[in-house]
Design an enzyme around this catalytic site. Structure first.
Site, PDB file in Angstrom:
ATOM      1  N   CYS A 160       1.344   7.708  -5.115  1.00  0.00           N
ATOM      2  CA  CYS A 160       2.113   6.473  -5.290  1.00  0.00           C
ATOM      3  C   CYS A 160       1.208   5.247  -5.274  1.00  0.00           C
ATOM      4  CB  CYS A 160       3.195   6.352  -4.217  1.00  0.00           C
ATOM      5  SG  CYS A 160       2.555   6.323  -2.523  1.00  0.00           S
ATOM      6  N   GLU A 211       3.491   5.565 -10.382  1.00  0.00           N
ATOM      7  CA  GLU A 211       3.272   6.870  -9.758  1.00  0.00           C
ATOM      8  C   GLU A 211       2.375   7.680 -10.687  1.00  0.00           C
ATOM      9  OE1 GLU A 211       5.038   9.102  -6.269  1.00  0.00           O
ATOM     10  OE2 GLU A 211       5.314   7.054  -6.977  1.00  0.00           O
TER      11      GLU A 211
END
Length: 346
Positions: free
Chosen positions: A303, A337
């Site tokens: 992330c 992401e």
């Protein structure tokens, strides 16, 4: 930030490590966010509004188009009811939605036990899973566990979790990430999987059918409880969940220390061909990299592209980057992401 600009910036970030095609997965622009957290703005006339911070200042808002449709539908209804008798000392509201469920958490700077009856009536009136929190206190009305159904490769996968679990906040992108991992696995010889940071089993449950056995670790006791429950919901028998940190797992694998939490789990019985990691924003520390780099295949879900880039500088010394994918978890923001597939160099 527009999608194309975001992709270009991150392609440049990884260009010295990877020069092949990058798969890019776009998000819906509206109604995609399943978790929404608001502060509360108290107007001079006594009414309240939802608000968000901008430059350290509360800005009242009337709607939030990127939120899940259930959240958007409940926002005005809830606000009207809070304005009646539950606004005093209220400082925050948190929404959490799945495809089929919704919970709302109210945050107070006061003793919530004094408003238990009003909260109970609100939960019944709106048919809500309602949670109230204040310092050291928590009240739950109509339950707090949420059910979720993901559609993975045309098959329904069932989950249960609560507001305390880490949850992928974009269900559409979450499904695409899991399917991306499966697409990689279907092309490879697979034996057993080691998964770190497994949470409540978001990836684990969906990947169970692709491996003989899975050893999955997580430090949160509550997440492990939900992970075991999610195995039962999907009639899965080949996953061993254990509450260990990466350092403890390393000690166990090296037989440096025994753990009661591993009772009944034969570590020598695992023939690990793949490792899956989905760490927090800080990425992997050196000890975790040392642990995983001996395995042939690594799938890294990140992330934070910055810490991923730092970790890949080390991992690329022992492993080749075979695939890189970008997932637009938060549309029209700078957040991205990433998924990386690495294989041990010959």
């Amino acid at each position: 930030m527009h999608f194309e600009e975001k992709i270009a910036l991150n392609k440049a970030l990884f260009s010295s490590l990877y020069d092949k095609e990058i798969q890019c997965f776009k998000s819906p622009l509206k109604a995609y966010r399943t978790r929404a957290e608001f502060c509360i703005y108290h107007h001079e006339n006594g009414e309240i509004s939802y608000a968000m911070y901008e430059n350290k200042k509360k800005i009242p808002i009337k709607n939030f188009e990127i939120a899940d449709e259930k959240i958007q539908a409940y926002m005005p209804i809830l606000l009207d009811n809070l304005n009646e008798n539950l606004k005093h000392k209220l400082f925050g509201v948190e929404f959490l939605a799945t495809k089929i469920d919704l919970s709302i958490t109210l945050l107070y700077h006061k003793n919530i036990e004094s408003i238990t009856q009003d909260l109970q009536e609100l939960s019944k009136k709106l048919n809500l899973k309602l949670i109230a929190r204040s310092r050291g206190k928590k009240l739950v009305f109509n339950g707090e566990n949420l059910k979720q159904i993901l559609n993975i490769k045309n098959k329904e996968i069932f989950y249960e979790f609560n507001n305390d679990c880490f949850i992928q906040p974009n269900t559409t992108i979450n499904e695409k990430m899991i399917e991306w991992v499966i697409d990689l696995l279907e092309k490879e010889e697979r034996k057993d999987l080691l998964e770190l940071y497994c949470g409540y089993g978001n990836f684990t449950i969906a990947l169970a059918k692709y491996f003989n056995k899975i050893l999955a670790t997580e430090i949160s006791k509550k997440n492990i409880e939900f992970a075991l429950k999610n195995c039962d919901l999907n009639s899965i028998k080949n996953i061993s969940f254990t509450r260990l940190s990466s350092e403890e797992l390393s000690q166990a694998l090296k037989k440096e220390r025994e753990f009661n939490r591993l009772k009944g789990i034969d570590l020598d019985g695992f023939n690990i061909s793949h490792v899956l990691v989905d760490p927090p924003r800080a990425g992997l520390d050196v000890s975790v990299i040392e642990l995983i780099k001996k395995y042939e295949n690594i799938i890294y879900i990140s992330c934070n592209p910055i810490t991923l880039r730092e970790n890949l500088e080390i991992l690329s010394q022992s492993h080749e980057i075979l695939n890189l994918a970008f997932f637009d978890q938060f549309a029209n923001t700078s957040h991205l992401e990433c998924g990386v597939h690495l294989r041990l160099k010959a």
